[in-house]
Design a protein around this motif. Sequence first.
Motif, PDB file in Angstrom:
ATOM      1  N   ARG A  27       0.814  -1.362   0.032  1.00 49.76           N
ATOM      2  CA  ARG A  27       0.026  -0.072  -0.164  1.00 49.76           C
ATOM      3  C   ARG A  27       1.005   1.400  -0.079  1.00 49.76           C
ATOM      4  O   ARG A  27       0.345   2.452   0.088  1.00 49.76           O
ATOM      5  N   GLY A  28       2.173   1.032   0.093  1.00 57.30           N
ATOM      6  CA  GLY A  28       3.275   2.274  -0.090  1.00 57.30           C
ATOM      7  C   GLY A  28       3.166   2.745   1.426  1.00 57.30           C
ATOM      8  O   GLY A  28       3.517   4.014   1.280  1.00 57.30           O
ATOM      9  N   GLU A  29       2.852   2.240   2.301  1.00 59.05           N
ATOM     10  CA  GLU A  29       2.809   2.683   3.772  1.00 59.05           C
ATOM     11  C   GLU A  29       3.994   1.996   4.746  1.00 59.05           C
ATOM     12  O   GLU A  29       4.235   2.405   5.821  1.00 59.05           O
ATOM     13  N   TRP A  30       4.809   1.300   3.938  1.00 53.88           N
ATOM     14  CA  TRP A  30       6.023   0.737   4.849  1.00 53.88           C
ATOM     15  C   TRP A  30       7.188   1.768   5.057  1.00 53.88           C
ATOM     16  O   TRP A  30       8.043   1.772   4.203  1.00 53.88           O
ATOM     17  N   THR A  31       7.330   2.621   6.022  1.00 52.15           N
ATOM     18  CA  THR A  31       7.994   3.502   6.248  1.00 52.15           C
ATOM     19  C   THR A  31       8.694   3.423   7.689  1.00 52.15           C
ATOM     20  O   THR A  31       7.878   2.657   8.650  1.00 52.15           O
ATOM     21  N   TRP A  32       9.807   3.991   7.923  1.00 51.94           N
ATOM     22  CA  TRP A  32      10.267   4.108   9.561  1.00 51.94           C
ATOM     23  C   TRP A  32       9.144   4.665  10.489  1.00 51.94           C
ATOM     24  O   TRP A  32       9.226   4.214  11.616  1.00 51.94           O
ATOM     25  N   ASP A  33       8.654   5.785   9.959  1.00 50.29           N
ATOM     26  CA  ASP A  33       7.694   6.328  10.902  1.00 50.29           C
ATOM     27  C   ASP A  33       6.546   5.279  11.059  1.00 50.29           C
ATOM     28  O   ASP A  33       6.089   5.255  12.415  1.00 50.29           O
ATOM     29  N   ARG A  34       6.188   4.644  10.071  1.00 53.20           N
ATOM     30  CA  ARG A  34       4.943   3.881  10.392  1.00 53.20           C
ATOM     31  C   ARG A  34       5.506   2.607  11.112  1.00 53.20           C
ATOM     32  O   ARG A  34       4.923   2.039  11.899  1.00 53.20           O
ATOM     33  N   LEU A  35       6.413   1.995  10.696  1.00 48.69           N
ATOM     34  CA  LEU A  35       7.465   0.951  11.676  1.00 48.69           C
ATOM     35  C   LEU A  35       7.430   1.184  13.174  1.00 48.69           C
ATOM     36  O   LEU A  35       7.024   0.641  14.139  1.00 48.69           O
ATOM     37  N   ALA A  36       7.779   2.540  13.287  1.00 46.62           N
ATOM     38  CA  ALA A  36       7.893   3.078  14.867  1.00 46.62           C
ATOM     39  C   ALA A  36       6.526   3.149  15.730  1.00 46.62           C
ATOM     40  O   ALA A  36       6.418   2.655  16.841  1.00 46.62           O
ATOM     41  N   ALA A  55      10.723   2.616   3.785  1.00 44.23           N
ATOM     42  CA  ALA A  55      11.137   3.932   3.068  1.00 44.23           C
ATOM     43  C   ALA A  55      10.928   4.934   4.265  1.00 44.23           C
ATOM     44  O   ALA A  55      10.956   4.902   5.364  1.00 44.23           O
ATOM     45  N   GLY A  56      10.892   6.099   3.450  1.00 45.92           N
ATOM     46  CA  GLY A  56      10.841   7.430   4.488  1.00 45.92           C
ATOM     47  C   GLY A  56      10.933   8.639   3.458  1.00 45.92           C
ATOM     48  O   GLY A  56      10.524   8.551   2.219  1.00 45.92           O
ATOM     49  N   PRO A  57      10.914   9.762   4.031  1.00 44.69           N
ATOM     50  CA  PRO A  57      10.727  10.979   3.258  1.00 44.69           C
ATOM     51  C   PRO A  57      11.466  11.083   2.321  1.00 44.69           C
ATOM     52  O   PRO A  57      11.183  12.161   1.344  1.00 44.69           O
ATOM     53  N   GLY A  58      12.748  10.531   2.414  1.00 45.44           N
ATOM     54  CA  GLY A  58      13.837  10.859   1.424  1.00 45.44           C
ATOM     55  C   GLY A  58      13.780   9.724   0.059  1.00 45.44           C
ATOM     56  O   GLY A  58      13.751  10.263  -0.882  1.00 45.44           O
ATOM     57  N   GLU A  59      13.677   8.579   0.494  1.00 46.73           N
ATOM     58  CA  GLU A  59      13.445   7.663  -0.617  1.00 46.73           C
ATOM     59  C   GLU A  59      13.245   6.303  -0.168  1.00 46.73           C
ATOM     60  O   GLU A  59      13.193   6.013   1.004  1.00 46.73           O
ATOM     61  N   GLN A  60      12.753   5.304  -1.065  1.00 51.48           N
ATOM     62  CA  GLN A  60      12.962   3.734  -0.857  1.00 51.48           C
ATOM     63  C   GLN A  60      14.425   3.455  -1.015  1.00 51.48           C
ATOM     64  O   GLN A  60      14.929   3.207  -2.000  1.00 51.48           O
ATOM     65  N   PRO A  61      14.822   3.238   0.223  1.00 52.09           N
ATOM     66  CA  PRO A  61      16.229   2.821   0.091  1.00 52.09           C
ATOM     67  C   PRO A  61      16.397   1.133  -0.445  1.00 52.09           C
ATOM     68  O   PRO A  61      15.813   0.249  -0.027  1.00 52.09           O
TER      69      PRO A  61
END
Length: 427
Positions: free
Chosen positions: A170-179, A296-302
């Motif tokens: 869903r494009g929601e897998w980010t570090w902020d979401r993980l935290a 991912a994060g606000p910068g990029e999908q690493p």
Amino acid sequence: MRKRWGRLAAVSAVALTAACGIGDRAGADTVTMTVWTSNQEQLDLLNRLAGEFSAQHGGTPVRIETVPQADYTTKVSVRLAGGDPPDLGWLGAPDAVGMAATEVLADVGPALREDPTYRLDDFVPSAFTNWQDGDAVYGVPFSTSPFFVVYNRDFFSRAGLPDPAELAARGEWTWDRLAALARELQPTLPGGSYVFQSNEGSLYGPLPVSWPTLDPLLRAYGARFASGDQCTMDSPEAVRAIATLHRMVSTDGTAVPPGAQADFYAGNAALTITQLSRLSQLEGAKFRYGFAPLPAGPGEQPRVTGQAGLVVFQQARHRDLAIEFLKFLTSEGPMRELARFFPPPRRSVLADAAQVYAGNALPPDAVTDILVPGITEGQAFQYPRTWPEIKTAAQPVFDELWVPGANVPQELSELCGEVGPLLREKG
């Protein structure tokens, strides 16, 4: 390049350990290659390939010598300093950069470029990030292994929470979401368990082994360790990245803290960052598991890779044959065989990845959606030539980062104060 060879000469002599190969002992006419694997399947394959090379080169003996990974760099350095060099060997990227800076490694670039059958352009563009300096090529990566996430599906399911693969879709897998997710998941876990375990649980260890966790985190927020010869670890993006993980460790209690023991593969962490070579630890797992890309994060999908490469040592007694053996092992055919252990940087082999990794712990969709793009689009951390000095100077500051109540912006500012001059130091 500056001469740092004298430092290696100061190390006391230590004998290499077990060896195996074509022929019982390494004589004067034997090509020798050092490796750190003790995996018998890998050694059997390397020895078979060595036998094929030997048969193609007049029966020249080739010997594979295995050295424990923990002692590998030290023991190879001792041999080089003592005038008893192997002809070629494996090196991790940071060690290769350090040795290239001391002029210990031979330039194999001309041999690769002058052989049209080698197809140097078959390698993914980022493959030589840490193995090339201008036109000089100091090694060829035989393994370009992307980092990704493996998670315990049972933990997420029992808590009624979406798992990382669902969030990624869903494009929601980010570090902020993980935290945020970790704060919900942590109270549901068994005692002594944590949501997040760093790569191999090494976040608080020496910088080279903690970097596979830190580099993807920084990239996700649009940060880097350095830009050119300037330290950028004190940038707002880097501060936000490190602060996110620091809160998970020290405030939320959702990441394994210093001194605690938690092992994802033993079932007491909900997720960890891993690589293909670590998945053998899933054999016999008593829980369902799944795979997801790096957050991912606000910068990029690493998309971040770790690399090991083959190098030829400048002092090699059989340098020409060693270069030919390097070319042989990193050509398409042998690399296709080695791929089941070591993710290949050759696009021709990756084109058949579904077949190469059939039956592997990584399911077909993860091979095509995570592993392959992780290599073709991935970036390796670029180690500065002064990395040996940088990691020594930086380590005490990184240690302070994980103390509860640490002032993250201040610590990162101090870090740049320590490593900035070393980045500007010319090799």
